[in-house]
Design an enzyme around this catalytic site. Structure first.
Site, PDB file in Angstrom:
ATOM      1  N   CYS A 135      -6.319   2.126   5.762  1.00 43.09           N
ATOM      2  CA  CYS A 135      -6.946   0.865   6.146  1.00 43.09           C
ATOM      3  C   CYS A 135      -6.383   0.435   7.513  1.00 43.09           C
ATOM      4  O   CYS A 135      -5.472   1.069   8.045  1.00 43.09           O
ATOM      5  CB  CYS A 135      -6.649  -0.188   5.083  1.00 43.09           C
ATOM      6  SG  CYS A 135      -4.917  -0.733   5.071  1.00 43.09           S
ATOM      7  N   CYS A 188      -2.485  -0.145   7.430  1.00 44.36           N
ATOM      8  CA  CYS A 188      -1.702   1.084   7.335  1.00 44.36           C
ATOM      9  C   CYS A 188      -1.841   1.933   8.599  1.00 44.36           C
ATOM     10  O   CYS A 188      -0.874   2.561   9.037  1.00 44.36           O
ATOM     11  CB  CYS A 188      -2.087   1.861   6.091  1.00 44.36           C
ATOM     12  SG  CYS A 188      -1.600   0.973   4.587  1.00 44.36           S
ATOM     13  N   HIS A 204       0.860  -1.177   0.000  1.00 43.05           N
ATOM     14  CA  HIS A 204       0.000   0.000   0.000  1.00 43.05           C
ATOM     15  C   HIS A 204       0.901   1.233   0.000  1.00 43.05           C
ATOM     16  O   HIS A 204       2.040   1.199   0.483  1.00 43.05           O
ATOM     17  CB  HIS A 204      -0.871   0.035   1.251  1.00 43.05           C
ATOM     18  CG  HIS A 204      -1.965  -0.981   1.258  1.00 43.05           C
ATOM     19  ND1 HIS A 204      -3.099  -0.821   2.017  1.00 43.05           N
ATOM     20  CD2 HIS A 204      -2.107  -2.168   0.620  1.00 43.05           C
ATOM     21  CE1 HIS A 204      -3.895  -1.862   1.831  1.00 43.05           C
ATOM     22  NE2 HIS A 204      -3.310  -2.692   0.996  1.00 43.05           N
ATOM     23  N   GLU A 229       0.927   3.933   1.805  1.00 39.97           N
ATOM     24  CA  GLU A 229       1.393   4.370   3.125  1.00 39.97           C
ATOM     25  C   GLU A 229       2.530   3.504   3.648  1.00 39.97           C
ATOM     26  O   GLU A 229       3.539   4.024   4.141  1.00 39.97           O
ATOM     27  CB  GLU A 229       0.257   4.325   4.165  1.00 39.97           C
ATOM     28  CG  GLU A 229      -0.961   5.132   3.817  1.00 39.97           C
ATOM     29  CD  GLU A 229      -2.057   4.318   3.150  1.00 39.97           C
ATOM     30  OE1 GLU A 229      -3.226   4.505   3.520  1.00 39.97           O
ATOM     31  OE2 GLU A 229      -1.748   3.503   2.259  1.00 39.97           O
TER      32      GLU A 229
END
Length: 167
Positions: free
Chosen positions: A85, A88, A55, A57
Site C-alpha cells: 500500500c 508500506c 502491516h 511490511e
C-alpha cells in the site's frame, strides 16, 4: 537460481500470511532477507492491535532495522504476499530496501504497480527493483478464501439476527 530463491522466500512469507489468517487478520505476510538469511518475519496485526500501522511490511522493516542496527536496509530484499500500500511503499523507500518481491497485485490499494509506481518514481531519492507475481496465484488465493469466508460469516450472522427478530 534467483527465481528458485524467490519462490522459497515467498513461501516463507505465505507461512506468515497463514498465521495472520488464523488470527482473523487479512492474510498478508512478509519476510526480509539479508545475505541469504531471513532476518525479519511479520504478518498483519491491524485488527489484533487496533493499530493502522501494523502491516506485515512495516513490522518486518522495524524488526530488520533492529537486527541490522541501522535504518538503512541497503543489502536486503523484502518478500511480501500482496503488493504494498502507499504507507508500506513509503516505508520501503525510507528504509532504502533495494529490491522487493511481491506475490499478488492489489488493485484497490497497491502502490508499486497497480495505482501508482512509487518505488520507481525518479523524483524520490531512492528506487527499488521490483519483481512481481512470485507464487502470485497462491498469494491471491489465500486472500480470496479469507474474504469469501468473512462474507459467508457475516451473511450467517445477518440471517441469525433476522431469525431472532422474527421470533
Amino acid at each position: 537460481m534467483r527465481e528458485h530463491n524467490d519462490r522459497y522466500y515467498m513461501q516463507e512469507a505465505l507461512e506468515e500470511a497463514k498465521k495472520a489468517a488464523a488470527l482473523g487478520e487479512v492474510p498478508i505476510g512478509a519476510v526480509i532477507v539479508y545475505k541469504n538469511e531471513i532476518i525479519a518475519r511479520a504478518h498483519n496485526l491491524r485488527e489484533t492491535t487496533q493499530n493502522a500501522l501494523t502491516h506485515a511490511e512495516s513490522m518486518a522493516i522495524q524488526e530488520a532495522c533492529k537486527k541490522i542496527g541501522s535504518w538503512r536496509l541497503e543489502e536486503t530484499t523484502l518478500y511480501v504476499t500482496l503488493e504494498p500500500c502507499p504507507m508500506c511503499a513509503g516505508a520501503i523507500l525510507q528504509s532504502r530496501i533495494p529490491r522487493i518481491v511481491y506475490g499478488a497485485r492489489d488493485i484497490k490499494a497497491g502502490c508499486v504497480d497497480s495505482l501508482y509506481r512509487l518505488l520507481n518514481d525518479q523524483r524520490f531519492n531512492h528506487e527499488c527493483e521490483v519483481t512481481e507475481g512470485i507464487l502470485g496465484d497462491e498469494c491471491g488465493q489465500i486472500l480470496t478464501d479469507f474474504f469469501k469466508a468473512l462474507r459467508e460469516r457475516k451473511n450467517q450472522e445477518k440471517l441469525l439476527r433476522k431469525q431472532q427478530q422474527e421470533k
